[in-house]
Design a protein around this motif. Structure first.
Motif, PDB file in Angstrom:
ATOM      1  N   ASP A 166      -5.087   1.878 -12.011  1.00 29.07           N
ATOM      2  CA  ASP A 166      -5.018   0.729 -11.137  1.00 29.07           C
ATOM      3  C   ASP A 166      -4.660   1.315  -9.587  1.00 29.07           C
ATOM      4  OD1 ASP A 166      -5.680  -0.692 -13.338  1.00 29.07           O
ATOM      5  OD2 ASP A 166      -3.651  -1.138 -13.961  1.00 29.07           O
ATOM      6  N   ALA A 167      -3.609   1.663  -9.495  1.00 27.62           N
ATOM      7  CA  ALA A 167      -3.057   2.078  -8.205  1.00 27.62           C
ATOM      8  C   ALA A 167      -4.082   2.691  -7.405  1.00 27.62           C
ATOM      9  CB  ALA A 167      -1.947   3.007  -8.288  1.00 27.62           C
ATOM     10  N   ARG A 168      -4.793   3.697  -8.019  1.00 32.25           N
ATOM     11  CA  ARG A 168      -5.905   4.117  -7.108  1.00 32.25           C
ATOM     12  C   ARG A 168      -7.108   3.167  -6.927  1.00 32.25           C
ATOM     13  NH1 ARG A 168      -6.711   9.917 -10.713  1.00 32.25           N
ATOM     14  NH2 ARG A 168      -5.155  11.215  -9.373  1.00 32.25           N
ATOM     15  N   ALA A 169      -7.269   2.397  -7.658  1.00 36.31           N
ATOM     16  CA  ALA A 169      -8.519   1.408  -7.381  1.00 36.31           C
ATOM     17  C   ALA A 169      -8.084   0.555  -6.437  1.00 36.31           C
ATOM     18  CB  ALA A 169      -8.770   0.777  -8.743  1.00 36.31           C
ATOM     19  N   TRP A 170      -6.521   0.054  -6.324  1.00 43.85           N
ATOM     20  CA  TRP A 170      -6.412  -1.012  -5.436  1.00 43.85           C
ATOM     21  C   TRP A 170      -6.135  -0.260  -4.184  1.00 43.85           C
ATOM     22  CZ3 TRP A 170      -1.953  -2.524  -9.103  1.00 43.85           C
ATOM     23  CH2 TRP A 170      -2.292  -3.628 -10.100  1.00 43.85           C
ATOM     24  N   LEU A 171      -5.942   0.986  -4.210  1.00 44.09           N
ATOM     25  CA  LEU A 171      -5.964   1.674  -2.642  1.00 44.09           C
ATOM     26  C   LEU A 171      -7.324   1.836  -2.199  1.00 44.09           C
ATOM     27  CD1 LEU A 171      -2.989   4.377  -3.488  1.00 44.09           C
ATOM     28  CD2 LEU A 171      -3.041   2.639  -1.527  1.00 44.09           C
ATOM     29  N   ALA A 172      -8.063   2.064  -2.987  1.00 43.65           N
ATOM     30  CA  ALA A 172      -9.760   2.324  -2.543  1.00 43.65           C
ATOM     31  C   ALA A 172     -10.113   0.918  -2.093  1.00 43.65           C
ATOM     32  CB  ALA A 172     -10.471   2.833  -3.762  1.00 43.65           C
ATOM     33  N   GLN A 173      -9.734  -0.304  -2.694  1.00 42.47           N
ATOM     34  CA  GLN A 173     -10.219  -1.608  -2.189  1.00 42.47           C
ATOM     35  C   GLN A 173      -9.779  -1.922  -0.787  1.00 42.47           C
ATOM     36  OE1 GLN A 173      -9.051  -4.335  -5.253  1.00 42.47           O
ATOM     37  NE2 GLN A 173     -10.337  -3.511  -6.861  1.00 42.47           N
ATOM     38  N   ALA A 174      -8.612  -1.075  -0.531  1.00 38.54           N
ATOM     39  CA  ALA A 174      -7.933  -1.330   0.857  1.00 38.54           C
ATOM     40  C   ALA A 174      -8.421  -0.272   1.713  1.00 38.54           C
ATOM     41  CB  ALA A 174      -6.503  -1.431   0.716  1.00 38.54           C
ATOM     42  N   GLY A 175      -9.284   0.738   1.388  1.00 37.51           N
ATOM     43  CA  GLY A 175      -9.844   1.821   2.101  1.00 37.51           C
ATOM     44  C   GLY A 175      -8.788   2.826   2.445  1.00 37.51           C
ATOM     45  N   ARG A 176      -7.862   2.860   1.348  1.00 41.39           N
ATOM     46  CA  ARG A 176      -7.166   4.147   1.636  1.00 41.39           C
ATOM     47  C   ARG A 176      -7.012   5.061   0.214  1.00 41.39           C
ATOM     48  NH1 ARG A 176      -2.302   2.537   5.001  1.00 41.39           N
ATOM     49  NH2 ARG A 176      -1.185   3.827   3.550  1.00 41.39           N
ATOM     50  N   THR A 177      -6.471   6.129   0.248  1.00 40.29           N
ATOM     51  CA  THR A 177      -6.479   6.793  -0.896  1.00 40.29           C
ATOM     52  C   THR A 177      -5.024   7.140  -1.366  1.00 40.29           C
ATOM     53  OG1 THR A 177      -6.118   9.074   0.413  1.00 40.29           O
ATOM     54  CG2 THR A 177      -8.507   8.126   0.213  1.00 40.29           C
TER      55      THR A 177
ATOM     56  N   VAL B 164       0.479  -6.011  -7.440  1.00 37.21           N
ATOM     57  CA  VAL B 164       1.421  -4.757  -7.157  1.00 37.21           C
ATOM     58  C   VAL B 164       2.853  -4.972  -7.697  1.00 37.21           C
ATOM     59  CG1 VAL B 164       2.577  -3.167  -5.361  1.00 37.21           C
ATOM     60  CG2 VAL B 164       0.029  -4.189  -5.161  1.00 37.21           C
ATOM     61  N   ARG B 165       3.566  -6.344  -7.454  1.00 39.62           N
ATOM     62  CA  ARG B 165       4.805  -6.605  -7.894  1.00 39.62           C
ATOM     63  C   ARG B 165       4.890  -6.517  -9.510  1.00 39.62           C
ATOM     64  NH1 ARG B 165       8.685  -9.104  -5.308  1.00 39.62           N
ATOM     65  NH2 ARG B 165       8.917 -10.520  -7.050  1.00 39.62           N
ATOM     66  N   ASP B 166       3.515  -6.976 -10.148  1.00 35.15           N
ATOM     67  CA  ASP B 166       3.782  -6.928 -11.491  1.00 35.15           C
ATOM     68  C   ASP B 166       3.765  -5.294 -12.104  1.00 35.15           C
ATOM     69  OD1 ASP B 166       3.106  -7.972 -14.299  1.00 35.15           O
ATOM     70  OD2 ASP B 166       1.337  -6.696 -13.920  1.00 35.15           O
ATOM     71  N   LEU B 167       3.002  -4.680 -11.346  1.00 35.25           N
ATOM     72  CA  LEU B 167       3.186  -3.447 -11.560  1.00 35.25           C
ATOM     73  C   LEU B 167       4.473  -2.862 -11.486  1.00 35.25           C
ATOM     74  CD1 LEU B 167       1.767  -0.408 -12.332  1.00 35.25           C
ATOM     75  CD2 LEU B 167       1.331  -0.196  -9.975  1.00 35.25           C
ATOM     76  N   ALA B 168       5.191  -3.113 -10.228  1.00 29.96           N
ATOM     77  CA  ALA B 168       6.594  -2.543 -10.077  1.00 29.96           C
ATOM     78  C   ALA B 168       7.576  -3.274 -11.080  1.00 29.96           C
ATOM     79  CB  ALA B 168       6.955  -3.122  -8.536  1.00 29.96           C
ATOM     80  N   GLN B 169       7.468  -4.310 -11.598  1.00 26.77           N
ATOM     81  CA  GLN B 169       8.139  -4.927 -12.679  1.00 26.77           C
ATOM     82  C   GLN B 169       7.998  -4.196 -13.838  1.00 26.77           C
ATOM     83  OE1 GLN B 169      10.057  -7.941 -12.419  1.00 26.77           O
ATOM     84  NE2 GLN B 169      10.815  -7.647 -14.241  1.00 26.77           N
ATOM     85  N   ARG B 170       6.684  -3.884 -14.536  1.00 21.10           N
ATOM     86  CA  ARG B 170       6.437  -3.110 -15.405  1.00 21.10           C
ATOM     87  C   ARG B 170       7.088  -1.611 -15.507  1.00 21.10           C
ATOM     88  NH1 ARG B 170       1.257  -2.150 -16.500  1.00 21.10           N
ATOM     89  NH2 ARG B 170       0.523  -3.696 -14.526  1.00 21.10           N
ATOM     90  N   VAL B 171       7.060  -0.907 -14.236  1.00 23.61           N
ATOM     91  CA  VAL B 171       7.395   0.328 -14.016  1.00 23.61           C
ATOM     92  C   VAL B 171       8.881   0.412 -14.130  1.00 23.61           C
ATOM     93  CG1 VAL B 171       7.860   2.219 -12.158  1.00 23.61           C
ATOM     94  CG2 VAL B 171       5.746   1.215 -12.635  1.00 23.61           C
TER      95      VAL B 171
ATOM     96  N   LEU C  15       0.901  -1.267  -0.090  1.00 24.45           N
ATOM     97  CA  LEU C  15      -0.077  -0.132  -0.105  1.00 24.45           C
ATOM     98  C   LEU C  15       1.026   1.104  -0.069  1.00 24.45           C
ATOM     99  CD1 LEU C  15      -2.571  -1.222   2.542  1.00 24.45           C
ATOM    100  CD2 LEU C  15      -2.945  -0.892   0.284  1.00 24.45           C
ATOM    101  N   LEU C  16       1.911   1.051   0.696  1.00 23.46           N
ATOM    102  CA  LEU C  16       3.011   2.476   0.745  1.00 23.46           C
ATOM    103  C   LEU C  16       3.506   2.661  -0.724  1.00 23.46           C
ATOM    104  CD1 LEU C  16       4.554   4.562   2.087  1.00 23.46           C
ATOM    105  CD2 LEU C  16       6.140   2.803   2.577  1.00 23.46           C
ATOM    106  N   PHE C  17       3.876   1.584  -1.379  1.00 25.06           N
ATOM    107  CA  PHE C  17       4.296   1.647  -2.585  1.00 25.06           C
ATOM    108  C   PHE C  17       3.287   2.295  -3.609  1.00 25.06           C
ATOM    109  CE2 PHE C  17       4.562  -0.182  -7.091  1.00 25.06           C
ATOM    110  CZ  PHE C  17       5.820   0.431  -7.418  1.00 25.06           C
ATOM    111  N   LEU C  18       2.164   1.790  -3.548  1.00 32.89           N
ATOM    112  CA  LEU C  18       1.081   2.190  -4.588  1.00 32.89           C
ATOM    113  C   LEU C  18       0.896   3.764  -4.144  1.00 32.89           C
ATOM    114  CD1 LEU C  18      -1.565  -0.776  -4.141  1.00 32.89           C
ATOM    115  CD2 LEU C  18      -0.071   0.134  -6.312  1.00 32.89           C
ATOM    116  N   SER C  19       0.572   4.169  -2.897  1.00 31.33           N
ATOM    117  CA  SER C  19       0.587   5.556  -2.564  1.00 31.33           C
ATOM    118  C   SER C  19       1.520   6.378  -3.225  1.00 31.33           C
ATOM    119  CB  SER C  19       0.289   5.688  -1.296  1.00 31.33           C
ATOM    120  OG  SER C  19      -0.062   7.161  -0.697  1.00 31.33           O
ATOM    121  N   MET C  20       2.770   6.026  -2.824  1.00 28.23           N
ATOM    122  CA  MET C  20       4.024   6.642  -3.159  1.00 28.23           C
ATOM    123  C   MET C  20       4.201   6.838  -4.844  1.00 28.23           C
ATOM    124  SD  MET C  20       7.106   5.642  -0.701  1.00 28.23           S
ATOM    125  CE  MET C  20       8.196   6.885  -1.410  1.00 28.23           C
TER     126      MET C  20
END
Length: 202
Positions: free
Chosen positions: A107-118, A176-183, A61-66
């Motif tokens: 994608d990042a915003r959607a996954w964060l929202a699913q976890a109750g974060r922004t 999230v790891r797949d996203l990090a790999q592509r990034v 979640l920290l990675f997605l937020s950053m």
């Protein structure tokens, strides 16, 4: 081509890894980035999202937020220059970046929202490209826009690649790891292209 902004991120990256290792989920090494392809790198097409996932940890979640905060800045950079660039290759690059990173941000915003974060749940102060660098882009003379972009965007995308590689050492959620790999792969390729071009004078 290291800017003031590029020196702010390394201070955040060790902190990220410390959190990972303290949680007991750190890897033994950070995987090396793939070699950048020759020619103009694309923003990298997204493969299918992995179907098997694990529970997102705080570090995911920290990675997605950053990354969300960083990507918002990327899109701001692109929109400052996209209609002012002269070089066709740079115009193609920023167009690809805008499309791909808009999707990644969603994608990042959607996954964060699913976890109750922004995307604003974590403090991004001091990270990314500073207002002075954005002002350089905004105020660049017509003949200097391409060169200033090379410097500012190159440092900005290198920071994203560094953050992504750090997360691959310790992230747990496969999406999230797949996203990090592509990034990591796409930003490394973009930096290789940008560093082969002349930077701004002064």
């Amino acid at each position: 081509m290291r800017s003031v902004a590029s020196r702010r991120w390394p201070a955040a990256l060790p902190a990220l890894l410390v959190v990972l290792l303290a949680a007991g989920c750190g890897g033994s090494s950070v995987p090396a980035a793939d070699q950048a392809p020759s020619g103009t790198p694309s923003a990298v097409a997204a493969p299918a999202t992995p179907s098997v996932t694990t529970e997102m940890t705080g570090i995911d979640l920290l990675f997605l937020s950053m990354m969300a905060g960083h990507t918002e800045q990327t899109l701001e950079i692109v929109r400052l220059v996209r209609d002012r660039l002269v070089d066709d290759e740079l115009r193609t690059l920023v167009a690809a970046i805008e499309v791909t990173e808009t999707d990644e941000l969603a994608d990042a915003r959607a996954w964060l929202a699913q976890a109750g974060r922004t995307a604003r749940a974590d403090d991004h102060a001091g990270h990314g490209t500073g207002p002075d660098q954005l002002a350089r882009l905004r105020d660049a003379a017509p003949g200097q826009v391409d060169a200033v972009l090379v410097e500012v965007l190159g440092a900005h995308q290198q920071a994203a690649a560094d953050l992504a590689r750090a997360h691959l050492a310790a992230g747990t959620d496969e999406r999230v790891r797949d996203l990090a790999q592509r990034v990591g792969q796409s930003r490394t390729a973009q930096v290789a292209m940008l560093t082969a071009r002349p930077a701004a004078d002064g």
